[in-house]
Design an enzyme around this catalytic site. Structure first.
Site, PDB file in Angstrom:
ATOM      1  N   GLN A  76       3.105   4.320   0.629  1.00  0.00           N
ATOM      2  CA  GLN A  76       2.955   4.215   2.081  1.00  0.00           C
ATOM      3  C   GLN A  76       1.521   4.527   2.509  1.00  0.00           C
ATOM      4  O   GLN A  76       1.269   5.004   3.618  1.00  0.00           O
ATOM      5  CB  GLN A  76       3.947   5.130   2.784  1.00  0.00           C
ATOM      6  CG  GLN A  76       5.391   4.697   2.667  1.00  0.00           C
ATOM      7  CD  GLN A  76       5.638   3.333   3.302  1.00  0.00           C
ATOM      8  OE1 GLN A  76       4.947   2.921   4.221  1.00  0.00           O
ATOM      9  NE2 GLN A  76       6.630   2.619   2.780  1.00  0.00           N
ATOM     10  N   SER A  77       0.564   4.214   1.644  1.00  0.00           N
ATOM     11  CA  SER A  77      -0.834   4.553   1.910  1.00  0.00           C
ATOM     12  C   SER A  77      -1.429   3.713   3.036  1.00  0.00           C
ATOM     13  O   SER A  77      -1.510   2.487   2.943  1.00  0.00           O
ATOM     14  CB  SER A  77      -1.669   4.352   0.637  1.00  0.00           C
ATOM     15  OG  SER A  77      -3.046   4.396   0.927  1.00  0.00           O
ATOM     16  N   ASN A  78      -1.891   4.377   4.093  1.00  0.00           N
ATOM     17  CA  ASN A  78      -2.608   3.691   5.158  1.00  0.00           C
ATOM     18  C   ASN A  78      -3.938   3.154   4.657  1.00  0.00           C
ATOM     19  O   ASN A  78      -4.372   2.061   5.042  1.00  0.00           O
ATOM     20  CB  ASN A  78      -2.858   4.655   6.318  1.00  0.00           C
ATOM     21  CG  ASN A  78      -1.580   5.221   6.889  1.00  0.00           C
ATOM     22  OD1 ASN A  78      -0.693   4.486   7.291  1.00  0.00           O
ATOM     23  ND2 ASN A  78      -1.481   6.542   6.918  1.00  0.00           N
TER      24      ASN A  78
END
Length: 341
Positions: A76-78
């Site tokens: 879920q890395s921005n």
């Protein structure tokens, strides 16, 4: 002193992001006056603070003749979302080295037989829509940096010219985006006649906070930048902040930054990175219900929980002006909806 305007830079945002007064939230909490810097509205897909870092990182990649980006983060890395978005904008390939997520109980969420998380949602959905050239999902705790460098070496043997961006884009080059933001903030403060007592920001890989600290130091501003840690104790986080601040200051040919400028409060991250806390849930709901502003559960939600607690401890005066940096990350909210059930 190094002139930022003379360094290679791409532009992904048209003008400064808004600085808004949160009147209803300030009233609800009984002071101080809370302002928010809307870096969730930066350019590239769904915005967020990594866009400022990538303006310098992508320019550096292009200056080195790169045709491929390799970077790493969680599923879920921005940062991975925005690096991939920048790659699409620039016509570059992009490969992502990812770490499996943790559930609300702290246990790893296993990948399926194809190496994918069970749910194609949040940022992981956007990786798919943006067309990442490859995504690898590794077990939680894996050495992602080593694998990213290994993958870059493999790509070189295939004739590619890879450029490795560190986790969070948090090196000296990336932090320059927030050195520039510090000047943007000071200009906005002057335009509205705002005397700011503190700036609060999420502190994770520390590039945003280190850049702000160095940028304010560069401008001879004494406004403190208080980091609210999202993954580490104060004892573990502050050396990371200090080291990056020192590296940025050295690069910019600035006088040394006093050690006490690097503050990272470690009381609000709970049991671990990306794991929900009741205080985070309260903060996300409060910002939404009073101001119509969405926070994310990993970074800004926990930073806002820290802000609310500091206000309740009377750490600020009723007439103080406190600026909260909204670093984005809202797509991750949808992947962690269970925390709000």
């Amino acid at each position: 002193m190094v002139n930022l305007n003379e360094l290679p830079r791409r532009r992904y945002t048209n003008g400064p992001t808004p600085l808004e007064h949160l009147e209803h939230l300030s009233t609800q909490l009984g002071g101080p006056q809370i302002w928010i810097k809307r870096d969730d509205l930066l350019g590239l897909t769904q915005g967020g603070n990594k866009t400022r870092k990538l303006e310098f990182l992508i320019a550096d990649a292009l200056a080195h003749g790169a045709d491929t980006l390799v970077t790493a983060g969680g599923v879920q890395s921005n940062h991975c979302r925005l690096a991939l978005s920048a790659a699409r904008r620039e016509g570059l390939d992009c490969h992502l080295v990812l770490e499996e997520d943790l559930g609300s109980d702290g246990a790893p969420v296993p990948a399926d037989a194809g190496g994918n998380p069970p749910k194609l949602t949040g940022n992981f959905l956007l990786f798919d829509l943006l067309g990442a050239d490859s995504t690898e999902v590794h077990t939680n705790g894996s050495d992602l940096v080593a694998r990213a460098n290994e993958l870059a070496a493999e790509l070189k043997t295939q004739g590619k010219k890879p450029y490795v961006i560190p986790v969070g884009g948090s090196n000296v080059t990336g932090a320059l985006g927030y050195v520039d933001c510090a000047q943007e903030l000071l200009t906005q403060f002057a335009e509205v006649g705002l005397d700011v007592s503190s700036i609060l920001a999420p502190s994770g890989s520390a590039g945003m906070q280190a850049g702000l600290i160095a940028g304010l130091h560069r401008a001879d501003s004494q406004i403190p930048v208080v980091g609210i840690n999202v993954s580490r104790t104060q004892e573990d986080q502050e050396p990371k902040i200090v080291n990056l601040v020192d590296e940025v200051a050295s690069f910019l040919e600035l006088p040394p930054v006093p050690r006490e400028r690097s503050l990272g409060l470690g009381d609000y991250f709970g049991t671990g990175y990306a794991l929900p806390t009741p205080e985070m849930v309260e903060a996300v709901r409060l910002f939404a219900s009073t101001e119509g502003i969405l926070l994310d559960p990993v970074y800004t939600g926990k930073a806002a929980a820290g802000l609310i607690d500091l206000i309740r401890q009377d750490r600020f005066g009723d007439d103080d002006n406190v600026v909260f940096i909204h670093s984005g990350g809202v797509p991750g909210l949808y992947a962690r909806a269970g925390a709000f059930a």
